[in-house]
Each structure stands twice: as structure tokens, then as C-alpha cells.
Write an enzyme that holds these catalytic residues in place. Structure first.
Site, PDB file in Angstrom:
ATOM      1  N   ASN A   1       1.309  -1.625   4.760  1.00  0.00           N
ATOM      2  CA  ASN A   1       2.045  -2.151   3.751  1.00  0.00           C
ATOM      3  C   ASN A   1       2.377  -1.067   2.656  1.00  0.00           C
ATOM      4  O   ASN A   1       1.604  -0.731   1.798  1.00  0.00           O
ATOM      5  CB  ASN A   1       1.224  -3.328   2.943  1.00  0.00           C
ATOM      6  N   PRO A   2       3.529  -0.716   2.576  1.00  0.00           N
ATOM      7  CA  PRO A   2       3.815   0.481   1.726  1.00  0.00           C
ATOM      8  C   PRO A   2       3.858   0.291   0.231  1.00  0.00           C
ATOM      9  O   PRO A   2       3.668   1.043  -0.541  1.00  0.00           O
ATOM     10  CB  PRO A   2       5.195   0.844   2.086  1.00  0.00           C
TER      11      PRO A   2
ATOM     12  N   GLY B   1      -1.905  -1.550  -3.457  1.00  0.00           N
ATOM     13  CA  GLY B   1      -2.333  -0.641  -4.242  1.00  0.00           C
ATOM     14  C   GLY B   1      -1.280   0.014  -5.104  1.00  0.00           C
ATOM     15  O   GLY B   1      -0.538  -0.446  -5.569  1.00  0.00           O
TER      16      GLY B   1
ATOM     17  N   GLY C   1      -3.975  -4.331   1.439  1.00  0.00           N
ATOM     18  CA  GLY C   1      -4.996  -5.212   0.731  1.00  0.00           C
ATOM     19  C   GLY C   1      -5.539  -6.232   1.578  1.00  0.00           C
ATOM     20  O   GLY C   1      -5.141  -6.113   2.701  1.00  0.00           O
TER      21      GLY C   1
ATOM     22  N   GLY D   1      -4.441  -9.223   1.687  1.00  0.00           N
ATOM     23  CA  GLY D   1      -3.394 -10.013   1.928  1.00  0.00           C
ATOM     24  C   GLY D   1      -2.799  -9.530   3.184  1.00  0.00           C
ATOM     25  O   GLY D   1      -2.368 -10.315   4.172  1.00  0.00           O
ATOM     26  N   THR D   2      -2.628  -8.187   3.310  1.00  0.00           N
ATOM     27  CA  THR D   2      -2.072  -7.557   4.689  1.00  0.00           C
ATOM     28  C   THR D   2      -3.013  -7.896   5.666  1.00  0.00           C
ATOM     29  O   THR D   2      -2.716  -8.335   6.801  1.00  0.00           O
ATOM     30  CB  THR D   2      -1.994  -6.314   4.410  1.00  0.00           C
TER      31      THR D   2
ATOM     32  N   GLU E   1      -2.660 -11.381   6.997  1.00  0.00           N
ATOM     33  CA  GLU E   1      -1.429 -11.606   7.670  1.00  0.00           C
ATOM     34  C   GLU E   1      -1.875 -10.933   9.177  1.00  0.00           C
ATOM     35  O   GLU E   1      -1.289 -11.659  10.298  1.00  0.00           O
ATOM     36  CB  GLU E   1      -0.384 -10.804   7.239  1.00  0.00           C
TER      37      GLU E   1
ATOM     38  N   THR F   1      -6.064  -3.402  -4.150  1.00  0.00           N
ATOM     39  CA  THR F   1      -6.824  -3.350  -5.338  1.00  0.00           C
ATOM     40  C   THR F   1      -8.200  -3.813  -5.489  1.00  0.00           C
ATOM     41  O   THR F   1      -9.164  -3.077  -5.887  1.00  0.00           O
ATOM     42  CB  THR F   1      -6.068  -4.247  -6.450  1.00  0.00           C
TER      43      THR F   1
ATOM     44  N   GLU G   1      -3.997 -14.713  -1.103  1.00  0.00           N
ATOM     45  CA  GLU G   1      -2.572 -14.870  -1.002  1.00  0.00           C
ATOM     46  C   GLU G   1      -2.316 -16.514  -1.088  1.00  0.00           C
ATOM     47  O   GLU G   1      -3.172 -17.139  -0.495  1.00  0.00           O
ATOM     48  CB  GLU G   1      -1.846 -14.497   0.162  1.00  0.00           C
TER      49      GLU G   1
END
Length: 299
Positions: free
Chosen positions: A11-12, A15, A67, A69-70, A73, A94, A277
Site C-alpha cells: 500500500n503506497p 504510514g 498497515g 488494514g492492508t 485485506e 501507524t 477498518e
């Protein structure tokens, strides 16, 4: 000798976007470990789930960076595909609660080396109705802080951004409470609750004591904790004492247990968060522990 195949999805935006600085060094670690690497930057919410569900079985290892959340997924995609491909994790968010539980370092090159060369740890995964989570499903006060916090504020302030968002919700406790019926281990509990958490982690929101004691990530059991609506300052004080020092006292204002499945019912839709999320609003929730379902790569 045929090379091992790795799918690296990142995920680019996680953070402070540091993955861009470390990307070349991370890929170098993977190639030196003997992997042929396919790289994919996620394009938006839900993209990691879609991509991983479609291709997980085509690779010898899935590695994700982002993070919690990624990671959620990616785990959801793994569950949808029924794949048993091992998963490596390079934390870039984070808080990174789950990485801390697995003792995965925040240094990206170090965590990349572990993802490429570490040992496998079969870990429990939670099924939440038709969804999945890896370390926490929660409802009530504070749970919206992770997905309601402005992304730019996260980049600037880091973990402090969550604290600021959570502090705002302290002024709105009554509207964050729900009348719930909880069924676990053959027991039914009812009442007005301000917070509920079903977890498989050593920490949630960066707080280690919150989840309880004797936590194992591969025992097939969740740690369940529901906080009743406090009626006065004395009850609030007792609740806080228990949360900060769970071994110091028991309290009737918190329902807690260990279980492999739990059902929660309410008359109105309740917002839930899964691994930080938004997990939708639900009147009826069924949560099941899939013992040692996904093998993570650890030290």
C-alpha cells in the site's frame, strides 16, 4: 534450479509513504533470497483482497506491506481463495498491532529479510459473518478512531492522530452504547455496552494490557471483552483500573471470556471495525475462530 515465486503487494499510502524510499532495498532482499518477484501497488480500498483472492495459489509466498488494514485485506483474500500459501508482512502503518504480536520489526529491510527467510507460524484467523479479520473485531466507543482519522493527519502526527480522534469520542459516550445480547461458551449475557472486542492479539491500538492475559495466537481461542455502560464516576474508575491492570481486580462492569465462537445480537445496526477498518453495520454477528488457518513468516 527453478526459482521460487513471490507476490509482493504493498500500500503506497500506508504510514508516511516510506515504502517508496525502501522499495529497491526490499526487492533486493527478496531476489538475493532466491525469489522471482511480482510487485503490485494497491490502487484503493479492497484492491488487495481482490488481487490476492485471484492469484494466491500461483505463488510460493505472499508478502504484503502496509498497515493493519492492508494486512486485513490480504488475509480476507487468502480466506476467499482457500489458499495455504505462507504470508510475510512488512509493517508500514501507524500502529501495526499485529506485527508487534508477531515480533516483526518496524525496520523494513529487517522485516523483508524475515518475510523471505523466516520460519512459518500457523496463526488463528477470525471469520466475521461473510468477512474475515486477523487480530480484532470491535464495536462501540473509540473503534471509529482508526478509520475516521484523517489520512493526512496520520502522516503528520502518527499515533497521536488516533489519540486526538479518540479523545473527541469521550464526550459522546451515551450515543456510543448499544443494548447487546452476547452468546459465548453456552452463556448468554445482556446489557448496555459501550465497547466490545473480540481479539487475537497481544495489543490493540498500541495498548498491550487491554486484551487480557495468557494470550496465544494459535490456540483456537479469542479473547472476548465487553465493557458495560458506566453509571457514575466510581464505576468508570473501576473499569479503568481493570483495563490498566487486569490481574489486579475483577469487575462486574466488564464481561470477558475465551472462546472459539461468539454471537452478538442487537435490535439496531451496530457499526463494527475489523483490524482498524470499517466492517459495516450489523444487527446479528457470528464470529468463528479458524485455528492456525494462515501461516505467517516470523523470526
Amino acid at each position: 534450479m527453478e526459482k521460487k515465486r513471490m507476490f509482493f503487494i504493498y500500500n503506497p499510502q500506508s504510514g508516511k509513504g516510506l515504502i517508496r524510499v525502501h522499495l529497491v532495498d526490499i526487492l533486493d532482499v527478496f531476489v538475493k533470497a532466491g525469489y522471482e518477484v511480482t510487485v503490485y501497488p494497491t490502487q484503493g480500498k479492497g484492491d488487495a483482497t481482490r488481487v490476492v483472492a485471484a492469484c494466491a495459489d500461483e505463488f510460493d509466498r505472499i508478502v504484503c506491506s502496509g498497515g493493519d488494514g492492508t494486512l486485513d485485506e490480504v488475509v480476507t483474500g487468502m480466506m476467499q481463495s482457500d489458499s495455504l500459501t505462507p504470508v510475510g508482512y512488512i509493517p508500514a502503518g501507524t500502529t501495526n498491532d499485529f506485527a508487534q504480536s508477531l515480533s516483526i520489526p518496524s525496520n523494513m529491510e529487517e522485516s523483508a529479510a524475515i518475510a523471505a527467510n523466516g520460519r512459518l507460524f500457523p496463526c488463528d484467523v477470525g471469520e466475521f459473518n461473510d468477512d474475515a479479520f486477523i487480530y480484532v473485531a470491535a464495536c462501540g466507543i473509540f473503534t471509529g478512531a482508526s478509520y475516521q482519522t484523517n489520512q493526512k493527519l496520520k502522516h503528520i502526527l502518527g499515533h497521536a492522530a488516533y489519540v486526538i480522534e479518540g479523545a473527541k469520542q469521550l464526550t459522546d459516550i451515551p450515543s456510543s452504547s448499544y443494548f447487546l445480547e452476547i452468546q459465548a461458551n453456552g452463556e448468554t449475557v445482556q446489557g448496555e455496552f459501550v465497547y466490545g472486542m473480540i481479539s487475537n492479539s497481544l495489543s490493540v491500538g498500541g495498548v498491550k494490557n487491554l486484551v487480557g492475559k495468557d494470550v496465544e495466537l494459535d490456540d483456537g481461542l479469542f479473547e472476548v471483552k465487553f465493557i458495560r455502560m458506566p453509571q457514575n464516576p466510581l464505576q468508570i474508575n473501576e473499569i479503568m483500573t481493570h483495563l490498566l491492570r487486569p490481574r489486579a481486580c475483577d469487575t462486574p462492569y466488564i464481561f470477558s471470556c475465551k472462546t472459539d465462537r461468539v454471537e452478538i445480537h442487537s435490535e439496531i445496526p451496530v457499526p463494527w471495525t475489523l483490524d482498524g477498518e470499517f466492517g459495516g453495520e450489523h444487527k446479528d454477528v457470528r464470529i468463528v475462530n479458524h485455528c492456525r488457518r494462515i501461516s505467517f513468516v516470523v523470526q
